[in-house]
Design a protein around this motif. Sequence first.
Motif, PDB file in Angstrom:
ATOM      1  N   THR A  70      26.798  33.823  28.619  1.00  0.00           N
ATOM      2  CA  THR A  70      28.067  34.543  28.819  1.00  0.00           C
ATOM      3  C   THR A  70      27.829  35.821  29.609  1.00  0.00           C
ATOM      4  O   THR A  70      26.753  36.403  29.553  1.00  0.00           O
ATOM      5  N   VAL A  71      28.861  36.215  30.349  1.00  0.00           N
ATOM      6  CA  VAL A  71      28.920  37.570  30.877  1.00  0.00           C
ATOM      7  C   VAL A  71      30.232  38.125  30.326  1.00  0.00           C
ATOM      8  O   VAL A  71      31.288  37.511  30.495  1.00  0.00           O
ATOM      9  N   CYS A  72      30.117  39.214  29.591  1.00  0.00           N
ATOM     10  CA  CYS A  72      31.288  39.710  28.851  1.00  0.00           C
ATOM     11  C   CYS A  72      31.912  40.892  29.596  1.00  0.00           C
ATOM     12  O   CYS A  72      31.305  41.962  29.677  1.00  0.00           O
ATOM     13  N   ILE A  73      33.111  40.645  30.124  1.00  0.00           N
ATOM     14  CA  ILE A  73      33.793  41.667  30.925  1.00  0.00           C
ATOM     15  C   ILE A  73      35.178  41.920  30.343  1.00  0.00           C
ATOM     16  O   ILE A  73      35.909  40.978  30.048  1.00  0.00           O
ATOM     17  N   LYS A  80      47.600  44.835  30.981  1.00  0.00           N
ATOM     18  CA  LYS A  80      47.474  45.878  32.008  1.00  0.00           C
ATOM     19  C   LYS A  80      46.010  45.932  32.423  1.00  0.00           C
ATOM     20  O   LYS A  80      45.134  46.040  31.565  1.00  0.00           O
ATOM     21  N   GLN A  81      45.752  45.845  33.744  1.00  0.00           N
ATOM     22  CA  GLN A  81      44.355  45.854  34.161  1.00  0.00           C
ATOM     23  C   GLN A  81      43.860  47.284  34.313  1.00  0.00           C
ATOM     24  O   GLN A  81      44.479  48.106  34.976  1.00  0.00           O
ATOM     25  N   GLY A  82      42.722  47.573  33.683  1.00  0.00           N
ATOM     26  CA  GLY A  82      42.097  48.884  33.841  1.00  0.00           C
ATOM     27  C   GLY A  82      40.778  48.733  34.577  1.00  0.00           C
ATOM     28  O   GLY A  82      40.589  47.756  35.301  1.00  0.00           O
ATOM     29  N   GLU A  83      39.878  49.672  34.386  1.00  0.00           N
ATOM     30  CA  GLU A  83      38.543  49.591  34.992  1.00  0.00           C
ATOM     31  C   GLU A  83      37.792  48.431  34.361  1.00  0.00           C
ATOM     32  O   GLU A  83      37.906  48.192  33.160  1.00  0.00           O
ATOM     33  N   THR A 114      43.707  38.953  40.568  1.00  0.00           N
ATOM     34  CA  THR A 114      43.418  39.837  41.704  1.00  0.00           C
ATOM     35  C   THR A 114      42.050  39.528  42.302  1.00  0.00           C
ATOM     36  O   THR A 114      41.746  39.913  43.429  1.00  0.00           O
ATOM     37  N   GLY A 115      41.186  38.873  41.513  1.00  0.00           N
ATOM     38  CA  GLY A 115      39.834  38.555  41.977  1.00  0.00           C
ATOM     39  C   GLY A 115      38.799  39.600  41.583  1.00  0.00           C
ATOM     40  O   GLY A 115      37.612  39.427  41.851  1.00  0.00           O
ATOM     41  N   LYS A 116      39.228  40.682  40.921  1.00  0.00           N
ATOM     42  CA  LYS A 116      38.292  41.773  40.578  1.00  0.00           C
ATOM     43  C   LYS A 116      37.151  41.297  39.684  1.00  0.00           C
ATOM     44  O   LYS A 116      36.001  41.628  39.895  1.00  0.00           O
ATOM     45  N   THR A 117      37.516  40.541  38.642  1.00  0.00           N
ATOM     46  CA  THR A 117      36.509  40.067  37.690  1.00  0.00           C
ATOM     47  C   THR A 117      35.546  39.101  38.376  1.00  0.00           C
ATOM     48  O   THR A 117      34.324  39.243  38.265  1.00  0.00           O
ATOM     49  N   GLY A 118      36.105  38.140  39.089  1.00  0.00           N
ATOM     50  CA  GLY A 118      35.286  37.142  39.779  1.00  0.00           C
ATOM     51  C   GLY A 118      34.346  37.793  40.787  1.00  0.00           C
ATOM     52  O   GLY A 118      33.178  37.412  40.896  1.00  0.00           O
ATOM     53  N   ARG A 119      34.859  38.793  41.502  1.00  0.00           N
ATOM     54  CA  ARG A 119      34.041  39.464  42.524  1.00  0.00           C
ATOM     55  C   ARG A 119      32.818  40.130  41.870  1.00  0.00           C
ATOM     56  O   ARG A 119      31.712  40.051  42.379  1.00  0.00           O
ATOM     57  N   MET A 120      33.056  40.735  40.732  1.00  0.00           N
ATOM     58  CA  MET A 120      31.958  41.424  40.051  1.00  0.00           C
ATOM     59  C   MET A 120      30.857  40.435  39.640  1.00  0.00           C
ATOM     60  O   MET A 120      29.671  40.710  39.813  1.00  0.00           O
ATOM     61  N   VAL A 121      31.254  39.268  39.149  1.00  0.00           N
ATOM     62  CA  VAL A 121      30.249  38.292  38.705  1.00  0.00           C
ATOM     63  C   VAL A 121      29.567  37.644  39.914  1.00  0.00           C
ATOM     64  O   VAL A 121      28.362  37.388  39.903  1.00  0.00           O
ATOM     65  N   LEU A 142      37.716  33.756  46.456  1.00  0.00           N
ATOM     66  CA  LEU A 142      36.447  33.972  45.747  1.00  0.00           C
ATOM     67  C   LEU A 142      35.951  32.725  45.040  1.00  0.00           C
ATOM     68  O   LEU A 142      34.793  32.635  44.653  1.00  0.00           O
ATOM     69  N   VAL A 143      36.855  31.772  44.826  1.00  0.00           N
ATOM     70  CA  VAL A 143      36.549  30.609  43.983  1.00  0.00           C
ATOM     71  C   VAL A 143      36.091  29.431  44.835  1.00  0.00           C
ATOM     72  O   VAL A 143      36.676  29.151  45.874  1.00  0.00           O
ATOM     73  N   ASP A 144      35.036  28.747  44.372  1.00  0.00           N
ATOM     74  CA  ASP A 144      34.572  27.557  45.097  1.00  0.00           C
ATOM     75  C   ASP A 144      35.385  26.330  44.710  1.00  0.00           C
ATOM     76  O   ASP A 144      35.710  25.499  45.547  1.00  0.00           O
ATOM     77  N   THR A 145      35.701  26.190  43.428  1.00  0.00           N
ATOM     78  CA  THR A 145      36.454  25.018  42.964  1.00  0.00           C
ATOM     79  C   THR A 145      37.484  25.466  41.928  1.00  0.00           C
ATOM     80  O   THR A 145      37.147  26.218  41.006  1.00  0.00           O
ATOM     81  N   PHE A 146      38.731  25.002  42.088  1.00  0.00           N
ATOM     82  CA  PHE A 146      39.771  25.267  41.078  1.00  0.00           C
ATOM     83  C   PHE A 146      40.707  24.071  41.069  1.00  0.00           C
ATOM     84  O   PHE A 146      40.623  23.201  41.934  1.00  0.00           O
ATOM     85  N   ILE A 147      41.618  24.040  40.105  1.00  0.00           N
ATOM     86  CA  ILE A 147      42.524  22.890  40.006  1.00  0.00           C
ATOM     87  C   ILE A 147      43.931  23.226  40.467  1.00  0.00           C
ATOM     88  O   ILE A 147      44.486  22.572  41.327  1.00  0.00           O
ATOM     89  N   THR A 148      44.546  24.255  39.908  1.00  0.00           N
ATOM     90  CA  THR A 148      45.960  24.519  40.212  1.00  0.00           C
ATOM     91  C   THR A 148      46.156  25.937  40.712  1.00  0.00           C
ATOM     92  O   THR A 148      45.658  26.883  40.104  1.00  0.00           O
ATOM     93  N   GLU A 149      46.888  26.067  41.817  1.00  0.00           N
ATOM     94  CA  GLU A 149      47.224  27.402  42.305  1.00  0.00           C
ATOM     95  C   GLU A 149      48.639  27.742  41.830  1.00  0.00           C
ATOM     96  O   GLU A 149      49.548  26.908  41.885  1.00  0.00           O
ATOM     97  N   VAL A 150      48.803  28.975  41.333  1.00  0.00           N
ATOM     98  CA  VAL A 150      50.145  29.453  40.987  1.00  0.00           C
ATOM     99  C   VAL A 150      50.387  30.707  41.818  1.00  0.00           C
ATOM    100  O   VAL A 150      49.436  31.348  42.267  1.00  0.00           O
ATOM    101  N   SER A 151      51.667  31.048  42.014  1.00  0.00           N
ATOM    102  CA  SER A 151      51.965  32.184  42.887  1.00  0.00           C
ATOM    103  C   SER A 151      51.516  33.489  42.227  1.00  0.00           C
ATOM    104  O   SER A 151      51.351  33.560  41.001  1.00  0.00           O
ATOM    105  N   GLN A 152      51.331  34.505  43.048  1.00  0.00           N
ATOM    106  CA  GLN A 152      50.836  35.799  42.556  1.00  0.00           C
ATOM    107  C   GLN A 152      51.802  36.405  41.542  1.00  0.00           C
ATOM    108  O   GLN A 152      51.396  37.139  40.651  1.00  0.00           O
ATOM    109  N   ASP A 153      53.098  36.070  41.677  1.00  0.00           N
ATOM    110  CA  ASP A 153      54.081  36.660  40.755  1.00  0.00           C
ATOM    111  C   ASP A 153      54.312  35.773  39.532  1.00  0.00           C
ATOM    112  O   ASP A 153      55.383  35.789  38.929  1.00  0.00           O
ATOM    113  N   THR A 154      53.295  34.993  39.170  1.00  0.00           N
ATOM    114  CA  THR A 154      53.397  34.150  37.967  1.00  0.00           C
ATOM    115  C   THR A 154      52.383  34.628  36.938  1.00  0.00           C
ATOM    116  O   THR A 154      51.248  34.959  37.299  1.00  0.00           O
TER     117      THR A 154
END
Length: 175
Positions: A70-73, A80-83, A114-121, A142-154
Amino acid sequence: MAADAPELSAQERAGKAFPVSWDQFHRDCRALTWRLNEVGPFHAVIAITRGGLVPAAIVARELGVRVIDTVCIASYDHNKQGELQVLKGISEQAIKLGGGTGKGLLIVDDLVDTGKTGRMVREMLPDAHFATVYAKPMGRPLVDTFITEVSQDTWIFFPWDTALSYHPPLRDGAA
Ligand SMILES: O=P(O)(O)OC[C@H]1O[C@H](OP(=O)(O)OP(=O)(O)O)[C@H](O)[C@@H]1O
Ligand SMILES: O=c1[nH]c(=O)c2nc[nH]c2[nH]1
Ligand SMILES: [Mg+2]
């Protein structure tokens, strides 16, 4: 939008809701594994906690991978996203399995927003394969493989964050 209404949570700003049942989540994780099976084999799965734990267990089971780290973030406090805070890093043993750069390792999370977490890992393991079940447009590159895309406002509602509850009829003003 965030600047217009800083008092609103990410969930409130999102506007649209995408509720996911356990059943659907399991099916989507299995679909993800079908794709990952073409890319592997992987020496180990690295789950980004906490949301990545559930898909990591399902994907590791399907792929026959027994080593899970695990990487615990922590970033979103409720919604609400913080640091970003790394509460636990990737183990030395898992880093060694990936030759120091993550080659042959599979990073799993429930979603990228937003991709912040993924970017860090990704910065920790640049050569690892990064898979998520869901992706929003900002995080998608940032993602190599995913299944479903949803809009940013979802806002995606996961089954471990929700419970069955009474919903008033549409006629009475329910959304
Ligand atoms: O792409 P981003 O904007 O960084 O958002 C995506 C991250 O946010 C959520 O985790 P959260 O920080 O809420 O913690 P949790 O997994 O413990 O619920 C989700 O599980 C992802 O890890
Ligand atoms: O449950 C969640 N749903 C989301 O859409 C989301 N985006 C970031 N973090 C999230 N958590
Ligand atoms: Mg998470």
